[in-house]
Design an enzyme around this catalytic site. Sequence first.
Site, PDB file in Angstrom:
ATOM      1  N   SER A   1       0.889  -1.181   0.002  1.00 54.01           N
ATOM      2  CA  SER A   1      -0.103  -0.031   0.005  1.00 54.01           C
ATOM      3  C   SER A   1       1.010   1.109   0.111  1.00 54.01           C
ATOM      4  O   SER A   1       2.188   1.428   0.567  1.00 54.01           O
ATOM      5  CB  SER A   1      -0.799   0.039   1.159  1.00 54.01           C
ATOM      6  OG  SER A   1      -1.145   1.283   1.598  1.00 54.01           O
ATOM      7  N   SER A   2       0.207   2.375  -0.707  1.00 57.02           N
ATOM      8  CA  SER A   2       1.013   3.666  -0.543  1.00 57.02           C
ATOM      9  C   SER A   2       1.147   4.053   0.711  1.00 57.02           C
ATOM     10  O   SER A   2       2.054   5.187   1.000  1.00 57.02           O
ATOM     11  CB  SER A   2       0.474   4.680  -1.389  1.00 57.02           C
ATOM     12  OG  SER A   2      -0.896   4.833  -0.870  1.00 57.02           O
ATOM     13  N   CYS A   3       0.600   3.633   1.982  1.00 52.83           N
ATOM     14  CA  CYS A   3       0.890   3.936   3.222  1.00 52.83           C
ATOM     15  C   CYS A   3       2.384   3.897   3.718  1.00 52.83           C
ATOM     16  O   CYS A   3       2.481   3.973   4.976  1.00 52.83           O
ATOM     17  CB  CYS A   3      -0.133   3.786   4.215  1.00 52.83           C
ATOM     18  SG  CYS A   3      -0.433   2.049   4.720  1.00 52.83           S
TER      19      CYS A   3
ATOM     20  N   TYR B   1      -0.516  -0.941  10.007  1.00 58.11           N
ATOM     21  CA  TYR B   1      -0.787  -1.803   8.625  1.00 58.11           C
ATOM     22  C   TYR B   1       0.666  -1.523   7.731  1.00 58.11           C
ATOM     23  O   TYR B   1       0.955  -2.296   7.213  1.00 58.11           O
ATOM     24  CB  TYR B   1      -1.991  -0.773   7.988  1.00 58.11           C
ATOM     25  CG  TYR B   1      -2.319  -1.215   6.655  1.00 58.11           C
ATOM     26  CD1 TYR B   1      -2.879  -2.769   6.700  1.00 58.11           C
ATOM     27  CD2 TYR B   1      -2.239  -0.800   5.649  1.00 58.11           C
ATOM     28  CE1 TYR B   1      -3.116  -3.156   5.135  1.00 58.11           C
ATOM     29  CE2 TYR B   1      -2.686  -1.174   4.288  1.00 58.11           C
ATOM     30  CZ  TYR B   1      -3.025  -2.278   4.152  1.00 58.11           C
ATOM     31  OH  TYR B   1      -3.455  -2.885   3.034  1.00 58.11           O
TER      32      TYR B   1
ATOM     33  N   LYS C   1       2.929  -4.252   6.070  1.00 58.70           N
ATOM     34  CA  LYS C   1       3.343  -4.193   4.504  1.00 58.70           C
ATOM     35  C   LYS C   1       4.864  -3.919   4.054  1.00 58.70           C
ATOM     36  O   LYS C   1       5.259  -4.675   3.347  1.00 58.70           O
ATOM     37  CB  LYS C   1       2.468  -3.135   3.854  1.00 58.70           C
ATOM     38  CG  LYS C   1       0.986  -3.411   3.938  1.00 58.70           C
ATOM     39  CD  LYS C   1       0.362  -4.678   3.076  1.00 58.70           C
ATOM     40  CE  LYS C   1      -0.693  -5.068   2.819  1.00 58.70           C
ATOM     41  NZ  LYS C   1      -0.959  -6.271   2.230  1.00 58.70           N
TER      42      LYS C   1
ATOM     43  N   HIS D   1     -13.042   2.790   3.316  1.00 58.02           N
ATOM     44  CA  HIS D   1     -12.285   3.864   2.720  1.00 58.02           C
ATOM     45  C   HIS D   1     -13.020   5.133   2.447  1.00 58.02           C
ATOM     46  O   HIS D   1     -14.457   4.907   2.228  1.00 58.02           O
ATOM     47  CB  HIS D   1     -11.369   3.329   1.590  1.00 58.02           C
ATOM     48  CG  HIS D   1     -10.118   2.697   2.089  1.00 58.02           C
ATOM     49  ND1 HIS D   1     -10.178   1.146   1.880  1.00 58.02           N
ATOM     50  CD2 HIS D   1      -8.951   2.923   2.539  1.00 58.02           C
ATOM     51  CE1 HIS D   1      -9.534   0.588   2.213  1.00 58.02           C
ATOM     52  NE2 HIS D   1      -8.462   1.664   2.938  1.00 58.02           N
TER      53      HIS D   1
HETATM   54  O1  GFB Z   1      -9.848   6.312   2.621  1.00 57.98           O
HETATM   55  P1  GFB Z   1      -9.160   6.703   3.876  1.00 57.98           P
HETATM   56  O2  GFB Z   1     -10.089   5.945   5.123  1.00 57.98           O
HETATM   57  O3  GFB Z   1      -7.964   6.440   3.927  1.00 57.98           O
HETATM   58  O4  GFB Z   1      -9.380   8.345   3.873  1.00 57.98           O
HETATM   59  P2  GFB Z   1      -6.402   7.070   3.980  1.00 57.98           P
HETATM   60  C1  GFB Z   1      -9.025   9.464   2.685  1.00 57.98           C
HETATM   61  C2  GFB Z   1      -9.323  10.632   3.372  1.00 57.98           C
HETATM   62  O5  GFB Z   1     -10.488  10.855   3.186  1.00 57.98           O
HETATM   63  C3  GFB Z   1      -8.855  11.087   4.896  1.00 57.98           C
HETATM   64  C4  GFB Z   1     -11.117  11.485   4.685  1.00 57.98           C
HETATM   65  O6  GFB Z   1      -8.428  12.397   4.794  1.00 57.98           O
HETATM   66  C5  GFB Z   1     -10.302  11.082   5.479  1.00 57.98           C
HETATM   67  O7  GFB Z   1     -10.440  11.597   6.682  1.00 57.98           O
HETATM   68  N1  GFB Z   1     -12.613  11.259   4.519  1.00 57.98           N
HETATM   69  C6  GFB Z   1     -13.618  12.062   4.593  1.00 57.98           C
HETATM   70  C7  GFB Z   1     -12.977   9.927   4.898  1.00 57.98           C
HETATM   71  N2  GFB Z   1     -14.729  11.413   4.829  1.00 57.98           N
HETATM   72  C8  GFB Z   1     -14.439  10.155   4.869  1.00 57.98           C
HETATM   73  C9  GFB Z   1     -15.594   9.014   5.310  1.00 57.98           C
HETATM   74  O8  GFB Z   1     -16.527   9.228   5.560  1.00 57.98           O
HETATM   75  N3  GFB Z   1     -14.839   7.813   5.489  1.00 57.98           N
HETATM   76  C10 GFB Z   1     -13.315   7.720   5.391  1.00 57.98           C
HETATM   77  N4  GFB Z   1     -12.808   6.523   5.510  1.00 57.98           N
HETATM   78  N5  GFB Z   1     -12.712   8.704   5.114  1.00 57.98           N
HETATM   79  C11 GFB Z   1      -5.858   4.622   4.302  1.00 57.98           C
HETATM   80  C12 GFB Z   1      -5.028   3.661   5.478  1.00 57.98           C
HETATM   81  O9  GFB Z   1      -5.505   5.959   4.611  1.00 57.98           O
HETATM   82  O10 GFB Z   1      -5.230   4.320   2.961  1.00 57.98           O
HETATM   83  C13 GFB Z   1      -4.720   2.464   4.925  1.00 57.98           C
HETATM   84  O11 GFB Z   1      -5.675   3.753   6.420  1.00 57.98           O
HETATM   85  C14 GFB Z   1      -4.489   2.197   3.367  1.00 57.98           C
HETATM   86  O12 GFB Z   1      -3.748   1.991   5.609  1.00 57.98           O
HETATM   87  C15 GFB Z   1      -5.221   2.982   2.697  1.00 57.98           C
HETATM   88  O13 GFB Z   1      -3.095   2.527   3.228  1.00 57.98           O
HETATM   89  C16 GFB Z   1      -4.962   3.057   1.297  1.00 57.98           C
HETATM   90  O14 GFB Z   1      -5.894   7.359   2.549  1.00 57.98           O
HETATM   91  O15 GFB Z   1      -6.263   8.296   5.011  1.00 57.98           O
END
Ligand code: GFB
Length: 322
Positions: free
Chosen positions: A112-114, A141, A145, A184
């Site tokens: 993952s890119s994280c 996570y 990875k 996500h």
């Molecule tokens: O997709 P997401 O949960 O993952 O969140 P990450 C991306 C951005 O969207 C963050 C915002 O800035 C969240 O605060 N966001 C806005 C939301 N509204 C929402 C919502 O309703 N739900 C969610 N989930 N986010 C993940 C990692 O990070 O990326 C994993 O936690 C993995 O490890 C994945 O690498 C690809 O991009 O922040």
Amino acid sequence: MGETFDLRGKRVFVAGHRGMVGSAIVRRLAAEDCEILTATRAELDLLDQAGVRRWMADRRPDAVVMAAAKVGGILANDRFPADFLYDNVVVQTNLIEGAFRAEVGKFLFLGSSCIYPKFAPQPISEDALLTGALEPTNEWYAIAKIAGLKLCQAYRRQYGVDYISAMPTNLYGPGDNFHLESSHVVPALMRKAHEAKLAGRKTLTVWGTGTPMREFLYVDDAADALICLLKTYSSDSHVNVGSGQDITIAELARTVASIVGGDVEIVFDTTKPDGTPRKLLDVTRLFATGWRPRYSLRKGLEQTNEWFLRHVEKGDVRLGAA
Ligand code: GFB
């Protein structure tokens, strides 16, 4: 780029074939002249080392694509650090070691890119790995990875096996998890926009400030890139898999709202975390193979929305399971 691994007549085990990424890989592999091996959780528990060793010895795949992982969005990563670290380390270690014992020639590990530092220079090249501190919400996570890609590298160096790693950006598409807390951002916003429309609500709540930037790749594009790498890539270093373009979360929310329809105002819940400010991948290495994505973000979101509507009607979209 020339082929280094000919898929014709090969037995390819897709671990995690029921997930969003694994099912896209199975769809993509159907176009190749190979035999696809899968195992349900009831048939094979990937957390069970002896079971994985037995399964590999018995089924003898020629290649393994590791799409099995405990995944989730920003909140799930933050809330369940033990599960994200333990499950991922154990599953990937069982698969890599089990494949090695069964003399599997080719292994494709997905990360993952994280894995990259929170403040890595943008776009993030593969060389940024381990050059700085990780984003705290998903470091568990990320550590898992990083261990997985290092394990592939270690087997490659010590035993000369062709084990490679790909690091996809944020993926979305059919088969995603639409649970509001564990998902996500794309499926979460899509579901919230639908629920607002149905209830006649005028607001769509977006977590955080809306300013973080994310790069998105449609899952069928990701699967195509991964099969391209499986066939053509054979090297020590991992490869970034992305579209090469990113947008702000606020822009994403507006795009999702316009596709779902309904007249909503976007509001920001700043009690929720933003996570990494930006993580745009440098895709030079992937694009050097000649591969390019086929879906624009809008097209991919429209396809995902159609899938969501069809599956909500049938009642089988993952709305409830955390
Ligand atoms: O997709 P997401 O949960 O993952 O969140 P990450 C991306 C951005 O969207 C963050 C915002 O800035 C969240 O605060 N966001 C806005 C939301 N509204 C929402 C919502 O309703 N739900 C969610 N989930 N986010 C993940 C990692 O990070 O990326 C994993 O936690 C993995 O490890 C994945 O690498 C690809 O991009 O922040």
